[in-house]
Design a protein around this motif. Structure first.
Motif, PDB file in Angstrom:
ATOM      1  N   ARG A   1       9.125  78.479  52.465  1.00  0.00           N
ATOM      2  CA  ARG A   1       8.193  78.911  54.133  1.00  0.00           C
ATOM      3  C   ARG A   1       7.865  79.184  55.082  1.00  0.00           C
ATOM      4  O   ARG A   1       8.531  78.165  54.979  1.00  0.00           O
ATOM      5  CB  ARG A   1       6.555  78.647  53.046  1.00  0.00           C
ATOM      6  N   ILE A   2       7.926  79.519  56.329  1.00  0.00           N
ATOM      7  CA  ILE A   2       7.728  79.506  56.640  1.00  0.00           C
ATOM      8  C   ILE A   2       7.359  77.772  57.427  1.00  0.00           C
ATOM      9  O   ILE A   2       8.351  77.992  58.845  1.00  0.00           O
ATOM     10  CB  ILE A   2       7.095  80.717  57.969  1.00  0.00           C
ATOM     11  N   ASP A   3       6.766  77.774  57.006  1.00  0.00           N
ATOM     12  CA  ASP A   3       7.028  76.229  58.171  1.00  0.00           C
ATOM     13  C   ASP A   3       7.648  74.938  57.141  1.00  0.00           C
ATOM     14  O   ASP A   3       7.127  73.603  57.532  1.00  0.00           O
ATOM     15  CB  ASP A   3       4.609  75.907  57.400  1.00  0.00           C
ATOM     16  N   THR A   4       8.432  75.555  56.186  1.00  0.00           N
ATOM     17  CA  THR A   4       9.186  74.270  55.628  1.00  0.00           C
ATOM     18  C   THR A   4      10.027  74.584  55.146  1.00  0.00           C
ATOM     19  O   THR A   4      11.181  73.826  55.172  1.00  0.00           O
ATOM     20  CB  THR A   4       8.837  74.572  53.835  1.00  0.00           C
ATOM     21  N   ALA A   5      10.334  75.426  56.153  1.00  0.00           N
ATOM     22  CA  ALA A   5      12.230  76.243  55.874  1.00  0.00           C
ATOM     23  C   ALA A   5      12.903  74.506  56.803  1.00  0.00           C
ATOM     24  O   ALA A   5      14.378  74.657  56.575  1.00  0.00           O
ATOM     25  CB  ALA A   5      11.872  77.308  56.709  1.00  0.00           C
ATOM     26  N   PHE A   6      12.510  73.882  57.784  1.00  0.00           N
ATOM     27  CA  PHE A   6      13.325  73.616  58.590  1.00  0.00           C
ATOM     28  C   PHE A   6      13.768  72.554  57.810  1.00  0.00           C
ATOM     29  O   PHE A   6      14.975  71.823  58.005  1.00  0.00           O
ATOM     30  CB  PHE A   6      12.366  72.991  59.886  1.00  0.00           C
ATOM     31  N   PHE A   7      12.557  72.129  57.497  1.00  0.00           N
ATOM     32  CA  PHE A   7      13.113  70.530  56.209  1.00  0.00           C
ATOM     33  C   PHE A   7      13.486  70.605  55.024  1.00  0.00           C
ATOM     34  O   PHE A   7      14.884  70.081  55.307  1.00  0.00           O
ATOM     35  CB  PHE A   7      11.737  70.614  55.776  1.00  0.00           C
ATOM     36  N   TRP A   8      13.985  72.182  54.619  1.00  0.00           N
ATOM     37  CA  TRP A   8      14.882  72.661  53.104  1.00  0.00           C
ATOM     38  C   TRP A   8      16.569  73.082  53.939  1.00  0.00           C
ATOM     39  O   TRP A   8      17.444  72.581  53.597  1.00  0.00           O
ATOM     40  CB  TRP A   8      14.798  73.951  52.601  1.00  0.00           C
TER      41      TRP A   8
ATOM     42  N   CYS B   1       4.726  64.693  65.987  1.00  0.00           N
ATOM     43  CA  CYS B   1       3.149  65.282  66.561  1.00  0.00           C
ATOM     44  C   CYS B   1       3.703  64.628  68.349  1.00  0.00           C
ATOM     45  O   CYS B   1       4.132  63.078  68.269  1.00  0.00           O
ATOM     46  CB  CYS B   1       2.080  64.660  66.235  1.00  0.00           C
ATOM     47  N   GLU B   2       3.827  65.378  69.234  1.00  0.00           N
ATOM     48  CA  GLU B   2       3.839  65.599  70.108  1.00  0.00           C
ATOM     49  C   GLU B   2       2.902  64.838  71.040  1.00  0.00           C
ATOM     50  O   GLU B   2       3.691  64.578  72.642  1.00  0.00           O
ATOM     51  CB  GLU B   2       4.866  66.575  70.761  1.00  0.00           C
ATOM     52  N   ALA B   3       1.726  65.175  70.589  1.00  0.00           N
ATOM     53  CA  ALA B   3       0.842  64.514  71.623  1.00  0.00           C
ATOM     54  C   ALA B   3       0.617  63.458  71.307  1.00  0.00           C
ATOM     55  O   ALA B   3      -0.441  62.351  71.564  1.00  0.00           O
ATOM     56  CB  ALA B   3      -0.980  65.583  71.257  1.00  0.00           C
ATOM     57  N   CYS B   4       0.297  62.742  69.810  1.00  0.00           N
ATOM     58  CA  CYS B   4      -0.375  61.257  69.609  1.00  0.00           C
ATOM     59  C   CYS B   4       0.959  60.548  68.584  1.00  0.00           C
ATOM     60  O   CYS B   4       0.827  59.495  68.344  1.00  0.00           O
ATOM     61  CB  CYS B   4      -1.591  61.513  68.483  1.00  0.00           C
ATOM     62  N   ASP B   5       2.466  61.023  68.454  1.00  0.00           N
ATOM     63  CA  ASP B   5       3.443  60.245  68.129  1.00  0.00           C
ATOM     64  C   ASP B   5       3.548  60.289  66.481  1.00  0.00           C
ATOM     65  O   ASP B   5       4.333  59.798  66.271  1.00  0.00           O
ATOM     66  CB  ASP B   5       3.360  58.698  68.523  1.00  0.00           C
ATOM     67  N   LEU B   6       2.377  60.826  65.571  1.00  0.00           N
ATOM     68  CA  LEU B   6       2.975  60.892  64.838  1.00  0.00           C
ATOM     69  C   LEU B   6       3.606  61.721  63.076  1.00  0.00           C
ATOM     70  O   LEU B   6       4.262  62.775  63.374  1.00  0.00           O
ATOM     71  CB  LEU B   6       1.232  61.318  63.463  1.00  0.00           C
ATOM     72  N   LEU B   7       4.519  60.482  62.634  1.00  0.00           N
ATOM     73  CA  LEU B   7       5.053  61.252  61.730  1.00  0.00           C
ATOM     74  C   LEU B   7       3.944  61.532  61.108  1.00  0.00           C
ATOM     75  O   LEU B   7       3.442  60.752  60.192  1.00  0.00           O
ATOM     76  CB  LEU B   7       6.414  60.076  61.414  1.00  0.00           C
ATOM     77  N   TRP B   8       4.585  62.770  60.137  1.00  0.00           N
ATOM     78  CA  TRP B   8       3.636  63.163  59.040  1.00  0.00           C
ATOM     79  C   TRP B   8       5.255  64.228  57.616  1.00  0.00           C
ATOM     80  O   TRP B   8       5.998  64.684  57.895  1.00  0.00           O
ATOM     81  CB  TRP B   8       2.633  64.198  59.073  1.00  0.00           C
ATOM     82  N   HIS B   9       4.419  64.072  56.792  1.00  0.00           N
ATOM     83  CA  HIS B   9       4.749  64.507  56.127  1.00  0.00           C
ATOM     84  C   HIS B   9       4.165  64.831  54.264  1.00  0.00           C
ATOM     85  O   HIS B   9       4.213  63.661  54.345  1.00  0.00           O
ATOM     86  CB  HIS B   9       6.404  63.977  55.146  1.00  0.00           C
ATOM     87  N   PRO B  10       3.392  66.199  53.550  1.00  0.00           N
ATOM     88  CA  PRO B  10       5.058  67.269  53.696  1.00  0.00           C
ATOM     89  C   PRO B  10       4.399  67.980  55.103  1.00  0.00           C
ATOM     90  O   PRO B  10       3.778  67.512  55.443  1.00  0.00           O
ATOM     91  CB  PRO B  10       4.219  67.923  53.400  1.00  0.00           C
ATOM     92  N   PRO B  11       5.614  68.634  55.210  1.00  0.00           N
ATOM     93  CA  PRO B  11       5.455  69.479  56.785  1.00  0.00           C
ATOM     94  C   PRO B  11       3.989  70.494  56.384  1.00  0.00           C
ATOM     95  O   PRO B  11       3.678  71.221  54.848  1.00  0.00           O
ATOM     96  CB  PRO B  11       6.549  70.559  56.392  1.00  0.00           C
ATOM     97  N   ARG B  12       3.492  70.605  57.434  1.00  0.00           N
ATOM     98  CA  ARG B  12       2.379  71.279  57.832  1.00  0.00           C
ATOM     99  C   ARG B  12       2.548  71.295  59.451  1.00  0.00           C
ATOM    100  O   ARG B  12       2.838  71.437  60.111  1.00  0.00           O
ATOM    101  CB  ARG B  12       0.886  70.924  57.778  1.00  0.00           C
ATOM    102  N   PRO B  13       1.651  72.705  59.847  1.00  0.00           N
ATOM    103  CA  PRO B  13       1.202  73.459  60.841  1.00  0.00           C
ATOM    104  C   PRO B  13       0.744  72.667  61.616  1.00  0.00           C
ATOM    105  O   PRO B  13       1.208  73.275  62.910  1.00  0.00           O
ATOM    106  CB  PRO B  13       1.148  74.834  60.528  1.00  0.00           C
TER     107      PRO B  13
END
Ligand code: ZN
Length: 132
Positions: free
Chosen positions: A8-15, A28-40
């Motif tokens: 999907r548009i939000d997950t293509a980078f991962f695959w 996140c460039e504002a708070c440095d949080l890493l997350w998964h799965p991808p979300r907008p």
């Protein structure tokens, strides 16, 4: 053969990264949080400013299960489904390969690898660290 991941548009980078043999997550460039799965948006501060970060692919096994039922479509036998905690602190649901069920230990060190899918895409799987 495993079925292809659904892009999907939000997950293509991962695959796309998986096809290059890289495990990545959004940061996140504002708070440095890493997350998964991808979300907008960032699940903590809701910023839409995000970057992609390459991960080490190293982690430890938090939990696992092997289904006692016929294999899912595309699998020769039921895969071992796992929950991995990566070194970077995020968790991933995946499969464990190359380890006999009797040798699986919660807490064991794991390393990412990539399994090909039916149309030459790739999905992340994990193996015991140090195995090749
Ligand atoms: Zn954030």
């Amino acid at each position: 053969m495993r079925p292809d991941p659904i892009q999907r548009i939000d997950t293509a980078f991962f695959w796309d990264a998986c096809e290059r043999g890289e495990l990545v997550a959004q940061k996140c460039e504002a708070c440095d949080l890493l997350w998964h799965p991808p979300r907008p948006i960032c699940p903590t501060c809701h910023s839409m400013e995000k970057a992609m970060q390459k991960l080490s692919g190293k982690g430890r096994l938090l939990s696992w299960v092997k289904q006692a039922r016929p294999a899912a479509f595309g699998f020769p036998e039921s895969p071992v489904a796992i929950l991995v905690e990566l070194e970077e602190g995020i968790r991933l649901v995946s499969n464990l390969e190359g380890v006999d069920v009797d040798d699986i230990k919660v807490g064991m060190a794991l390393q990412v690898d990539f399994a090909k899918t039916s149309n030459d895409k790739a999905v992340p799987i994990f193996r015991a660290a140090g195995a090749s």
